[in-house]
Motif scaffolding. Structure first.
Motif, PDB file in Angstrom:
ATOM      1  N   THR A  52      40.410  38.784  30.393  1.00  0.00           N
ATOM      2  CA  THR A  52      41.702  39.145  30.975  1.00  0.00           C
ATOM      3  C   THR A  52      42.355  37.920  31.593  1.00  0.00           C
ATOM      4  N   LEU A  53      43.619  37.712  31.273  1.00  0.00           N
ATOM      5  CA  LEU A  53      44.376  36.610  31.868  1.00  0.00           C
ATOM      6  C   LEU A  53      44.901  37.051  33.228  1.00  0.00           C
ATOM      7  N   VAL A  54      44.636  36.236  34.241  1.00  0.00           N
ATOM      8  CA  VAL A  54      44.938  36.619  35.615  1.00  0.00           C
ATOM      9  C   VAL A  54      45.546  35.455  36.387  1.00  0.00           C
ATOM     10  N   SER A  91      48.383  30.659  37.057  1.00  0.00           N
ATOM     11  CA  SER A  91      48.535  31.940  36.365  1.00  0.00           C
ATOM     12  C   SER A  91      48.083  31.815  34.919  1.00  0.00           C
ATOM     13  N   GLY A  92      47.732  32.945  34.328  1.00  0.00           N
ATOM     14  CA  GLY A  92      47.417  32.979  32.911  1.00  0.00           C
ATOM     15  C   GLY A  92      46.105  32.345  32.525  1.00  0.00           C
ATOM     16  N   VAL A 123      43.783  47.634  29.785  1.00  0.00           N
ATOM     17  CA  VAL A 123      44.285  46.331  29.357  1.00  0.00           C
ATOM     18  C   VAL A 123      45.058  46.471  28.059  1.00  0.00           C
ATOM     19  N   ALA A 173      47.252  40.244  25.146  1.00  0.00           N
ATOM     20  CA  ALA A 173      48.174  39.317  25.813  1.00  0.00           C
ATOM     21  C   ALA A 173      49.263  38.886  24.834  1.00  0.00           C
ATOM     22  N   ARG A 226      43.263  37.386  23.827  1.00  0.00           N
ATOM     23  CA  ARG A 226      43.138  37.540  25.271  1.00  0.00           C
ATOM     24  C   ARG A 226      43.781  38.850  25.702  1.00  0.00           C
ATOM     25  N   VAL A 266      45.594  41.321  29.006  1.00  0.00           N
ATOM     26  CA  VAL A 266      46.290  41.371  30.292  1.00  0.00           C
ATOM     27  C   VAL A 266      46.149  42.787  30.829  1.00  0.00           C
ATOM     28  N   SER A 312      47.197  46.274  31.836  1.00  0.00           N
ATOM     29  CA  SER A 312      48.316  47.096  31.399  1.00  0.00           C
ATOM     30  C   SER A 312      48.965  47.775  32.605  1.00  0.00           C
TER      31      SER A 312
END
Length: 328
Positions: free
Chosen positions: A116-118, A135-136, A303, A306, A312, A314, A316
């Motif tokens: 997960t991109l955070v 980020s990301g 999720v 991305a 990847r 993100v 949801s």
């Protein structure tokens, strides 16, 4: 899973002072106070209920959130249970937020996919350097960059929850615990042959030893779409089956075997300083003893792929609702 240790930990009440000293010194601790905004590392207020085996022991009350991480480090004894030694450093390839409700009758385990991109807040590295917020980035980089404190800060930003406690288990610790329990039973709906984790299982039910359990927790190739989401389902099954196995123990039947199990468990853990002794772990476990296996719900953070990278994920729009439902 920690709730299942309660009977085992409580049975240590007859241990000698030296044995307590040994067990206390087995436990590795980490100070997470710098990751918290307002003392969230404090265990919620204690009730008046006391443990029958440890006079004065009180059970914590009120809801709490526990971050449980599985470290994928290949260093030290972990190398004996992991075959792919190419990876260096350590990441949190297993991440679960365990939410315990206010009455301590139910628990929800939410898995966070490592891909997960955070947003990762500013963190302090092992060398003392300070990183910029960014980020990301993949979720599991937080632990790699700044250890448990950075992981907690990242989780708190992602979820909006206060993390009260931290528990970490590495490969070697998981393997030793499973072996000490005599194995763990799992069921798979398809044949597994993962050349990365070196796990080979035919469709059906199996009793795994420690090394196999580690491989089971790491397997994702050939499961579902081969992503981390398939691996998470295996990890959630493993956690619930471990809890069931520990719950089924006759904790008082064999004191020698019991002490050996407790010694293995304490050697397997890194915890926050609020849990950093046998007596503190007992206090913690007493408060969770009402939670049975059927009262534990496992879910995965919602999720989506991305937009920037289909490999990847993100969070949801449904993720915010999940975390909000646990904020009580």
């Amino acid at each position: 899973m920690i709730a299942g240790f309660s009977a085992v930990l409580l049975a240590v009440g007859s241990a000698t002072a030296y044995e307590y000293w040994r067990l206390d010194h087995n436990i590795k601790t980490v100070d997470i106070s710098s990751a918290l905004d307002d003392g969230a590392s404090e265990t919620p207020s204690a009730s008046a209920s006391a443990s029958p085996t440890m006079p004065g022991t009180t059970a914590a009350t009120g809801s709490m959130n526990i971050l449980v991480l599985g470290s994928d480090t290949r260093s030290g004894s972990n190398s004996s249970v992991v075959h792919d030694h190419a990876a260096s450093g350590a990441r949190s390839d297993t991440a679960m937020v365990v939410h315990v409700n206010a009455s301590h009758t139910k628990a929800t385990i939410v898995s966070i996919p490592r891909d997960t991109l955070v947003y990762r807040p500013s963190c302090t590295t092992a060398s003392g350097a300070t990183t910029y917020p960014v980020s990301g980035v993949m979720f599991n980089t937080a632990y790699a960059v700044g250890g448990p404190v950075c992981a907690i800060k990242t989780v708190q930003h992602l979820t909006g929850l206060k993390i009260n406690h931290y528990i970490e288990v590495d490969f070697s610790g998981l393997a030793k615990l499973v072996d000490a329990l005599g194995g763990v039973t799992v069921t798979v709906s398809q044949d597994i042959d993962d050349s990365y984790s070196h796990l080979k299982l035919s469709k059906g039910t199996h009793v795994l030893d420690g090394t196999q359990a580690v491989a089971f927790a790491r397997t994702r190739h050939g499961i579902g779409d081969g992503s981390d989401l398939g691996r998470i389902k295996l990890q959630q099954q493993l956690v619930k089956q471990l809890l069931k196995k520990i719950r089924g123990l006759d904790a008082f039947s064999d004191p020698t075997e019991l002490y050996s199990l407790v010694e293995t468990a304490t050697k397997s853990l890194t915890v926050d300083t609020k849990l950093g002794s046998v007596s503190k772990l007992v206090n913690f476990a007493v408060g969770l003893d009402k939670i049975k296996t059927g009262d534990v719900t496992t879910v995965t953070m919602p999720v989506a792929a991305a937009p920037s990278d289909p490999n990847r994920l993100v969070a949801s729009s449904a993720a915010a609702g999940l975390w909000a439902s646990l904020d009580s």
